[in-house]
Write an enzyme that holds these catalytic residues in place. Structure first.
Site, PDB file in Angstrom:
ATOM      1  N   LYS A  86      27.713 -41.314 -30.845  1.00 46.87           N
ATOM      2  CA  LYS A  86      27.249 -42.057 -31.997  1.00 46.87           C
ATOM      3  C   LYS A  86      26.509 -43.215 -31.303  1.00 46.87           C
ATOM      4  O   LYS A  86      26.627 -43.594 -30.229  1.00 46.87           O
ATOM      5  CB  LYS A  86      28.528 -42.665 -32.438  1.00 46.87           C
ATOM      6  N   SER A 161      31.098 -44.963 -40.764  1.00 45.01           N
ATOM      7  CA  SER A 161      29.886 -44.853 -40.097  1.00 45.01           C
ATOM      8  C   SER A 161      29.411 -43.964 -39.108  1.00 45.01           C
ATOM      9  O   SER A 161      28.069 -43.787 -38.723  1.00 45.01           O
ATOM     10  CB  SER A 161      29.752 -46.422 -39.395  1.00 45.01           C
ATOM     11  N   SER A 185      35.877 -45.425 -39.705  1.00 47.48           N
ATOM     12  CA  SER A 185      34.383 -44.785 -39.465  1.00 47.48           C
ATOM     13  C   SER A 185      34.527 -43.330 -38.887  1.00 47.48           C
ATOM     14  O   SER A 185      33.431 -42.808 -38.666  1.00 47.48           O
ATOM     15  CB  SER A 185      33.691 -45.826 -38.661  1.00 47.48           C
TER      16      SER A 185
END
Length: 471
Positions: A86, A161, A185
């Site tokens: 990520k 996210s 997230s």
């Protein structure tokens, strides 16, 4: 095995195929890079594809494996298996944007601690996956980047996210991925994309060298298609590094071993109504009830419980707003983050520590209230995923209200620091994935991982693949 089946093969099985020399690290890496090239222009799951670095590394690993002196059993657990990181965690030598378009050309000078551990486990990094701007929004639609779409239906969001990691795994663009969770997230995109996501306990994974995230609310996490893969990557990423502000003892068995040991009879609580939000959408409620019914059939004790998260909302907003002040000029931020930043700067300087103290107080009470049960079952979200851009035209304050109501089941357990695993729980009538989350006692990932594996064995999900990805 054809290329599609191989792309959707669990990471642990891919590692075995490499050690047995059925496939090579180069062949597997090239397979995923080809799929990224063909599919990701529609999906937008990667901010940066590290094709040149990944190929060079895969070639070196392939040569190492072929050397007569190499004993396959001595290789790292995930030798030659591709992975994605990520883009809130730096990888040395490539951009780390944090979802901010101004930082697209900023090159990281060192790996995050978890990235070092992932490399040491033998993984080959394919690239950096998309995230919302600074990770503050539960959908990756950062200004200056194409929105990340859901492989199950491209008009819908992947969630966030860690939406790029989830979309990439769900579409077979990588077998497993790293994520992060400061308010859902990891769990949110896992639920939206039909995957397993683990938010570990606070202190389970080191935050070195950058330090803690969001006052300890944020942790690194894992996204995978199977419980065993997720557990094995959690084993890789776990562990204390000198100077960490939080730490936990190593559990008596590995998390991967926990997937192979059915849990004892557990006392399990569940809820589908959360005060002050009310009842979850009927399809999310039904997903919870089906899992609860299955757990009762499996011999566990089941009880309904009441949950009131009303006190969490205001102090959590204050902490949330404070995370946006990262030194980037306001003009370069998106609408929501500009609003959060202005709200943060308008508050007195003592608001943040007071909010954190209030959250600590709430955490103690919530953990005490949940103490009689072993595991709590909740929906991940109050309603299924939204369409891409669905809330983009709303005023920032209204958008924030929608976000808080949607993700309400997730942030309380960032506040308490408890471990949570999100697991697939079927589909909506429109074919969008649903997820439920299993919340464990503080520091007890082992029980929820074992329980998730028991659910997976009784109700398999990894055979499901989005049509978009079956090229």
């Amino acid at each position: 095995m054809d290329s599609i089946d191989l792309a959707f093969t669990p990471a642990l099985e891919q590692a075995r195929l490499i050690r047995d020399k059925v496939i090579s690290p180069l062949e597997l890496t090239q397979l995923y890079l080809d799929r990224i090239q063909q599919l990701d222009s529609s999906l937008n799951s990667f901010f940066t594809v590290m094709a040149e670095q990944a190929i060079a590394e895969a070639k070196a690993k392939t040569e190492q494996l072929a050397a007569p002196s190499t004993e396959p059993s001595s290789l790292p657990a995930f030798f030659g298996v591709p992975v994605a990181i990520k883009d809130l965690s730096p990888v040395a030598g490539v951009p780390c944007t944090y979802g901010i378009h101004l930082l697209k050309k900023r090159i990281a000078t060192e790996d995050a601690g978890v990235v070092t551990k992932i490399r040491q486990a033998g993984f080959t990094i394919l690239g950096k996956t998309s995230t919302s701007e600074i990770g503050t929004s539960p959908y990756p639609e950062s200004r200056g980047f194409a929105p990340t779409r859901n492989p199950w239906n491209l008009t819908y969001s992947s969630g966030g996210s860690s939406g790029g990691s989830a979309a990439a795994v769900a579409a077979g663009l990588c077998p497993i991925a790293h994520g992060g969770d400061a308010g859902g997230s990891v769990r949110i995109p896992s639920a939206c994309c039909g995957l397993v996501g683990i938010k570990p306990s606070r202190g389970r994974i080191s935050s070195a060298p950058l330090g803690e995230k969001v006052g300890g609310l944020g942790v690194e996490g894992v996204i995978a298609r199977t419980v065993a893969d997720a557990a094995a990557l959690l084993d890789v990423m776990s562990g204390y590094v000198s100077g960490d502000p939080y730490w936990l003892p190593t559990p008596p068995i590995s998390f991967l071993e926990a997937t192979q040991q059915p849990p004892q009879r557990l006392r399990i609580g569940f809820a589908t109504t959360l005060k002050p939000m009310g009842e979850a959408d009927p399809v999310c409620t039904q997903a919870v009830m089906e899992i609860v019914q299955l757990l009762e059939i499996l011999g566990h004790s089941i009880e309904s419980i009441d949950l009131d998260f009303s006190e969490i909302i205001d102090p959590l907003k204050i902490v949330w707003q404070a995370t946006v002040d990262v030194g980037v000029p306001r003009i370069f931020l998106g609408k929501l983050n500009r609003y959060l930043l202005s709200r943060s700067r308008s508050r007195p300087s003592g608001a943040y520590p007071q909010a954190m103290m209030k959250l600590h107080e709430i955490a103690r009470k919530l953990i005490a209230d949940l103490n009689p049960i072993d595991v709590l079952v909740l929906p991940v979200l109050m309603h299924p995923t939204i369409r891409v851009g669905e809330w983009a035209k709303k005023r920032a304050a209204k958008e924030l209200d929608h976000i808080i109501k949607w993700i309400a089941p997730c942030p309380p357990f960032n506040v308490t620091g408890q471990p949570v695993i999100a697991v697939p729980a079927g589909f909506t009538p429109d074919g969008l994935p649903l997820g439920v989350q299993l919340v464990g006692r503080p520091g007890d990932e082992t029980t929820i991982i074992s329980l998730a594996a028991q659910i997976e064995a009784a109700k398999p999900w990894s055979q499901h693949r989005p049509t978009f990805a079956l090229y």
